[in-house]
Enzyme design. Structure first.
Site, PDB file in Angstrom:
ATOM      1  N   THR A   1     -11.654  19.200  20.216  1.00 49.42           N
ATOM      2  CA  THR A   1     -10.955  20.120  19.314  1.00 49.42           C
ATOM      3  C   THR A   1     -10.871  19.650  17.855  1.00 49.42           C
ATOM      4  O   THR A   1     -11.380  20.324  16.954  1.00 49.42           O
ATOM      5  CB  THR A   1      -9.538  20.387  19.861  1.00 49.42           C
ATOM      6  OG1 THR A   1      -9.691  20.976  21.158  1.00 49.42           O
ATOM      7  CG2 THR A   1      -8.759  21.327  18.963  1.00 49.42           C
TER       8      THR A   1
ATOM      9  N   ASN B   1      -9.769  13.484  19.399  1.00 47.30           N
ATOM     10  CA  ASN B   1      -8.489  14.184  19.310  1.00 47.30           C
ATOM     11  C   ASN B   1      -7.329  13.212  19.178  1.00 47.30           C
ATOM     12  O   ASN B   1      -6.247  13.581  18.732  1.00 47.30           O
ATOM     13  CB  ASN B   1      -8.243  15.018  20.577  1.00 47.30           C
ATOM     14  CG  ASN B   1      -8.977  16.338  20.546  1.00 47.30           C
ATOM     15  OD1 ASN B   1      -9.557  16.711  19.530  1.00 47.30           O
ATOM     16  ND2 ASN B   1      -8.960  17.036  21.663  1.00 47.30           N
TER      17      ASN B   1
ATOM     18  N   ASP C   1      -8.492  27.947  25.428  1.00 49.66           N
ATOM     19  CA  ASP C   1      -8.728  26.567  25.848  1.00 49.66           C
ATOM     20  C   ASP C   1      -7.774  26.115  26.959  1.00 49.66           C
ATOM     21  O   ASP C   1      -8.225  25.612  28.001  1.00 49.66           O
ATOM     22  CB  ASP C   1      -8.586  25.638  24.630  1.00 49.66           C
ATOM     23  CG  ASP C   1      -8.855  24.186  24.973  1.00 49.66           C
ATOM     24  OD1 ASP C   1     -10.038  23.836  25.154  1.00 49.66           O
ATOM     25  OD2 ASP C   1      -7.902  23.404  25.074  1.00 49.66           O
TER      26      ASP C   1
ATOM     27  N   HIS D   1      -8.875  25.028  30.715  1.00 46.20           N
ATOM     28  CA  HIS D   1      -8.653  23.700  31.300  1.00 46.20           C
ATOM     29  C   HIS D   1      -7.938  23.817  32.646  1.00 46.20           C
ATOM     30  O   HIS D   1      -8.327  23.208  33.635  1.00 46.20           O
ATOM     31  CB  HIS D   1      -7.757  22.852  30.385  1.00 46.20           C
ATOM     32  CG  HIS D   1      -8.481  22.178  29.258  1.00 46.20           C
ATOM     33  ND1 HIS D   1      -9.494  21.280  29.463  1.00 46.20           N
ATOM     34  CD2 HIS D   1      -8.313  22.254  27.916  1.00 46.20           C
ATOM     35  CE1 HIS D   1      -9.923  20.826  28.284  1.00 46.20           C
ATOM     36  NE2 HIS D   1      -9.227  21.413  27.333  1.00 46.20           N
TER      37      HIS D   1
ATOM     38  N   HIS E   1     -15.613  24.802  20.614  1.00 43.47           N
ATOM     39  CA  HIS E   1     -16.475  24.351  21.711  1.00 43.47           C
ATOM     40  C   HIS E   1     -16.287  25.303  22.871  1.00 43.47           C
ATOM     41  O   HIS E   1     -15.412  26.183  22.816  1.00 43.47           O
ATOM     42  CB  HIS E   1     -16.097  22.921  22.140  1.00 43.47           C
ATOM     43  CG  HIS E   1     -14.622  22.792  22.412  1.00 43.47           C
ATOM     44  ND1 HIS E   1     -14.003  23.373  23.501  1.00 43.47           N
ATOM     45  CD2 HIS E   1     -13.619  22.215  21.704  1.00 43.47           C
ATOM     46  CE1 HIS E   1     -12.713  23.136  23.458  1.00 43.47           C
ATOM     47  NE2 HIS E   1     -12.442  22.448  22.359  1.00 43.47           N
TER      48      HIS E   1
HETATM   49 ZN   LIG Z   1     -10.635  22.757  21.473  1.00 46.42          ZN
END
Ligand SMILES: [Zn+2]
Ligand SMILES: *[C@@H]1O[C@H](CO)[C@@H](O)[C@H](O)[C@H]1NC(C)=O
Ligand SMILES: *[C@@H]1O[C@H](CO)[C@@H](O)[C@H](O)[C@H]1NC(C)=O
Ligand SMILES: *[C@@H]1O[C@H](CO)[C@@H](O)[C@H](O)[C@H]1NC(C)=O
Ligand SMILES: *[C@@H]1O[C@H](CO)[C@@H](O)[C@H](O)[C@H]1NC(C)=O
Length: 457
Positions: free
Chosen positions: A75, A96, A199, A203, A247
């Site tokens: 990120t 990150n 995101d 996840h 991404h």
């Molecule tokens: Zn991200």
């Protein structure tokens, strides 16, 4: 701050820059720019869900088939590439997490958002560059937008709280309303707006889940709301909107019989390690103890067929990642579907990113619409490092030295007449020159003098 000296400099630069017809001082006609990022929006997330609002935006503007993120596909590093136009090894936001291999301090993502020295590492993001050239800018939750760079902060900034709920659709609308006010009442020229979805949902439930599809519908409704608000705020004819992401997301094969587990590797022991950054999806960094680099590297390089371990020097140069002082002597990534477990297995996500940027699941989106963009154009894939030059062109500002090239996205514009000259890649990690390379000594001298003047003014 409409500093007259800066405006004069801009006018001079326009006159003197070779072959430019584009204004960087014609403030009255300058369009505003809103850059929106929906974190972890994989390039094909609109293919198994109805997304009427994103589809309508594509008809009204430009859509890339997909966009290739920088490596490492994480990120903060990828968001910073979007706003600097530099590969990750050249801007220095390599993870990150803030880490210090000497003190062994490691800070999580949210804490790292507030660590100035992590972000302000020699590259100026577009907010600061735009402000230095007389514009007003804002960052709403955008990674890196809440610290100062060379002592300058963005004009307006919002940072999410520690317990921020990234999925609250009502809060998303309130935030959009705030950003509209920033444009109409606070006179901002550029705002970057960040959403932590899809995101988080990707996840937690995995990219192939119904929960992810539902979240993409929420994103799509939000795009509809945003474009309605742009119209009702009277900004339709003067605001360019770019929607992109950092991404994609890949399914984690949690039940694979061959998990990547450091604690099971023969010939490897954590006793040989001085600093480790593992258990962060598919990426890992290690500092072996003094004199043990060769031993640890030998133990690891053939340890697992799904794990790719490199010395800093042997890391693939094409990924433009390892050539930075912050990168550890050993680094590694795993294959799609696998994450790297360290001392214990503590990772339970169903989706992950951080993989090689040529993995299709890591590719992401790029959409744009507004007065400067062509309509109904679909462009071939490109690298995210090129977005920055386009953003500078849209704002009519002179970019910092960077690794992107304006030519890549210029064909998306209605009026692709050349703007200010583009700097030449690559750039050194610590470069912070005020002007792109390749400018004549006269222009350089004049503008340096003017910047100095502007500083005392
Ligand atoms: Zn991200
Ligand atoms: C890392 O930690 C060491 C030891 O505490 C300190 O001397 C050094 O300045 C730190 N480096 C950075 C970049 O924070
Ligand atoms: C970038 O950070 C590293 C430490 O992480 C530090 O040694 C270096 O001086 C910094 N460079 C700049 C230009 O801030
Ligand atoms: C960070 O954001 C807060 C509001 O959330 C704001 O008050 C503060 O000025 C910002 N700091 C910088 C350096 O932008
Ligand atoms: C571990 O080390 C021994 C002795 O050097 C060697 O024979 C063996 O192949 C090594 N195993 C792995 C997986 O590297």
């Amino acid at each position: 701050m409409g500093c007259p000296t800066v405006l004069l400099a801009a006018a001079l630069l326009t006159l003197l820059a070779p072959g430019t017809g584009a204004p960087i001082s014609r403030k009255a006609s300058r369009n505003k720019l809103l850059l929106v990022s929906f974190d972890g929006f994989r390039w094909d997330y609109d293919q198994d869900v109805d997304t009427p609002n994103l589809d309508a935006m594509a008809l009204d503007g430009v859509k890339a088939r997909y966009m290739t993120p920088a490596f490492v596909t994480m990120t903060s590093p990828c968001h910073f590439t979007l706003v600097t136009g530099r590969y990750i090894e050249n801007h220095g936001v390599v993870h990150n997490m803030f880490y210090n291999t000497t003190s062994k301090v490691k800070l999580p993502y949210h804490a790292t958002l507030g660590i100035r020295t992590w972000w302000d590492n020699g590259s100026l993001p577009i907010w600061i560059t735009a402000q230095k050239q007389g514009l007003r800018t804002g960052s709403f939750f955008y990674p890196g937008g809440n610290v100062t760079y060379q002592d300058t902060a963005v004009t307006l900034s919002e940072k999410e709280g520690v317990l921020h709920n990234y999925a609250d659709e009502k809060a998303w609308r309130t935030n959009i309303d705030t950003v509209m006010r920033w444009f109409t009442e606070e006179g901002l020229d550029l705002v970057t707006l960040y959403f932590g979805e899809p995101d988080s949902t990707g996840h937690k439930y995995g990219p192939e889940s119904q929960q992810r599809r539902d979240m993409v519908m929420q994103v799509d409704r939000t795009v509809g709301y945003l474009r309605d608000r742009i119209r009702s705020s009277g900004l339709e004819g003067s605001l360019n909107l770019v929607i992109t992401s950092d991404h994609g997301m890949a399914t984690v094969n949690k039940k694979a019989p061959d998990l990547v587990e450091f604690h099971k590797f023969p010939n490897f022991t954590f006793k040989d390690i001085a600093f480790e950054l593992l258990d962060y999806g598919p990426s890992g960094m290690l500092v072996p103890k003094e004199g043990l680099l060769e031993k640890v590297y030998t133990a690891l390089k053939g340890a697992h067929p799904r794990l790719h371990v490199y010395t800093k020097e042997s890391f693939p140069a094409s990924l433009r990642y390892a050539n930075n002082p912050r990168i550890t002597p050993l680094l590694m990534f795993s294959d799609p579907g696998y994450v790297i477990h360290g001392r214990l297995n503590v990772q339970f996500n169903n989706g992950e990113h951080g993989y090689h940027n040529e993995v299709m699941d890591m590719k992401t989106i790029f959409r744009a619409a507004g007065p400067s963009f062509k309509r109904g154009l679909e462009v071939e894939p490109f690298e995210s490092v090129h977005v920055y030059e386009l953003l500078c062109r849209l704002l009519g500002i002179v970019p910092e030295p960077n690794d992107g090239s304006l030519g890549v996205l210029l064909p998306t514009l209605r009026d692709p007449s050349p703007g200010p000259p583009s700097p030449r890649p690559p750039t050194p990690p610590s470069g912070s020159a005020l002007l792109p390379r390749g400018w004549s000594p006269l222009v350089m001298g004049l503008s340096v003098a003017t910047v100095l003047l502007a500083k005392v003014a």
